[in-house]
Design a protein around this motif. Sequence first.
Motif, PDB file in Angstrom:
ATOM      1  N   UNK A  10      -4.410   7.050   8.875  1.00  0.00           N
ATOM      2  CA  UNK A  10      -3.028   7.334   8.478  1.00  0.00           C
ATOM      3  C   UNK A  10      -2.962   8.369   7.363  1.00  0.00           C
ATOM      4  N   UNK A  11      -3.950   8.410   6.547  1.00  0.00           N
ATOM      5  CA  UNK A  11      -3.958   9.377   5.454  1.00  0.00           C
ATOM      6  C   UNK A  11      -5.170   9.165   4.579  1.00  0.00           C
ATOM      7  N   UNK A  57     -10.650  -5.756   7.358  1.00  0.00           N
ATOM      8  CA  UNK A  57     -10.582  -5.534   8.803  1.00  0.00           C
ATOM      9  C   UNK A  57      -9.682  -4.334   9.079  1.00  0.00           C
ATOM     10  N   UNK A  58      -9.983  -3.617  10.130  1.00  0.00           N
ATOM     11  CA  UNK A  58      -9.170  -2.480  10.585  1.00  0.00           C
ATOM     12  C   UNK A  58      -8.988  -1.410   9.512  1.00  0.00           C
ATOM     13  N   UNK A  59     -10.027  -1.125   8.762  1.00  0.00           N
ATOM     14  CA  UNK A  59      -9.938  -0.105   7.709  1.00  0.00           C
ATOM     15  C   UNK A  59      -9.619   1.270   8.283  1.00  0.00           C
ATOM     16  N   UNK A  60      -9.918   1.464   9.550  1.00  0.00           N
ATOM     17  CA  UNK A  60      -9.622   2.745  10.185  1.00  0.00           C
ATOM     18  C   UNK A  60      -8.124   3.030  10.226  1.00  0.00           C
ATOM     19  N   UNK A  61      -7.288   2.000  10.223  1.00  0.00           N
ATOM     20  CA  UNK A  61      -5.838   2.221  10.238  1.00  0.00           C
ATOM     21  C   UNK A  61      -5.411   2.983   8.991  1.00  0.00           C
ATOM     22  N   UNK A  62      -5.919   2.568   7.856  1.00  0.00           N
ATOM     23  CA  UNK A  62      -5.591   3.262   6.611  1.00  0.00           C
ATOM     24  C   UNK A  62      -6.242   4.645   6.573  1.00  0.00           C
ATOM     25  N   UNK A  63      -7.496   4.715   6.958  1.00  0.00           N
ATOM     26  CA  UNK A  63      -8.212   6.000   6.961  1.00  0.00           C
ATOM     27  C   UNK A  63      -7.516   7.018   7.850  1.00  0.00           C
ATOM     28  N   UNK A  85      -0.479   3.277   4.345  1.00  0.00           N
ATOM     29  CA  UNK A  85      -0.309   3.925   3.059  1.00  0.00           C
ATOM     30  C   UNK A  85      -0.515   2.993   1.893  1.00  0.00           C
ATOM     31  N   UNK A  86      -0.340   3.568   0.740  1.00  0.00           N
ATOM     32  CA  UNK A  86      -0.607   2.897  -0.523  1.00  0.00           C
ATOM     33  C   UNK A  86       0.200   1.614  -0.712  1.00  0.00           C
ATOM     34  N   UNK A  87       1.491   1.664  -0.485  1.00  0.00           N
ATOM     35  CA  UNK A  87       2.361   0.521  -0.776  1.00  0.00           C
ATOM     36  C   UNK A  87       1.943  -0.725   0.002  1.00  0.00           C
ATOM     37  N   UNK A  88       1.757  -0.576   1.302  1.00  0.00           N
ATOM     38  CA  UNK A  88       1.365  -1.718   2.129  1.00  0.00           C
ATOM     39  C   UNK A  88      -0.064  -2.165   1.806  1.00  0.00           C
ATOM     40  N   UNK A  89      -0.930  -1.228   1.527  1.00  0.00           N
ATOM     41  CA  UNK A  89      -2.297  -1.564   1.126  1.00  0.00           C
ATOM     42  C   UNK A  89      -2.294  -2.431  -0.127  1.00  0.00           C
ATOM     43  N   UNK A  90      -1.587  -2.001  -1.145  1.00  0.00           N
ATOM     44  CA  UNK A  90      -1.532  -2.762  -2.393  1.00  0.00           C
ATOM     45  C   UNK A  90      -0.919  -4.142  -2.178  1.00  0.00           C
TER      46      UNK A  90
END
Length: 144
Positions: A103-104, A95-101, A50-55
């Motif tokens: 998840x939402x 790396x691992x952009x699919x995790x974010x994709x 999600x957003x928080x961890x991404x940021x």
Amino acid sequence: MNDDDFALALDDPRQAGVFFVTADDLTVLASAAHDADLLVRQIDLAGCEGKELLLQRIAEALATPAGQGRNWDALGDQLRDLSWLPAQGYALLFAHADALRDAGEAAFDVLLDILDETTVDWQERNRPFWAFLALPDEDFPDAP
């Protein structure tokens, strides 16, 4: 992909943009970006849902100055500034952009929009800004 695939183009802001690649491509891209005198930052999105961890992960990778906001607008501002990381150009390797994709898609789509806008902004200043997001091999069924 090999070192020559991007060797001539990475220093050209007109060709810079946001691209989906495989995980195996990130090492080659990092090397080619270094060779093009770009500042390279790797951002691992494994487990990022999600957003928080991404940021947080982007802020850590970019060593954003203390006191900077952690929201979408602040991310856009930070990526278009980067004055604390002076360089001829930039390459962000996710790396691992699919995790974010997976998840939402909302956070993933907003990230893509911000990266696209950032690329255009840097192009107007004649500096390359690249974003490479690694997805699983199966997301590229037509790849050789």
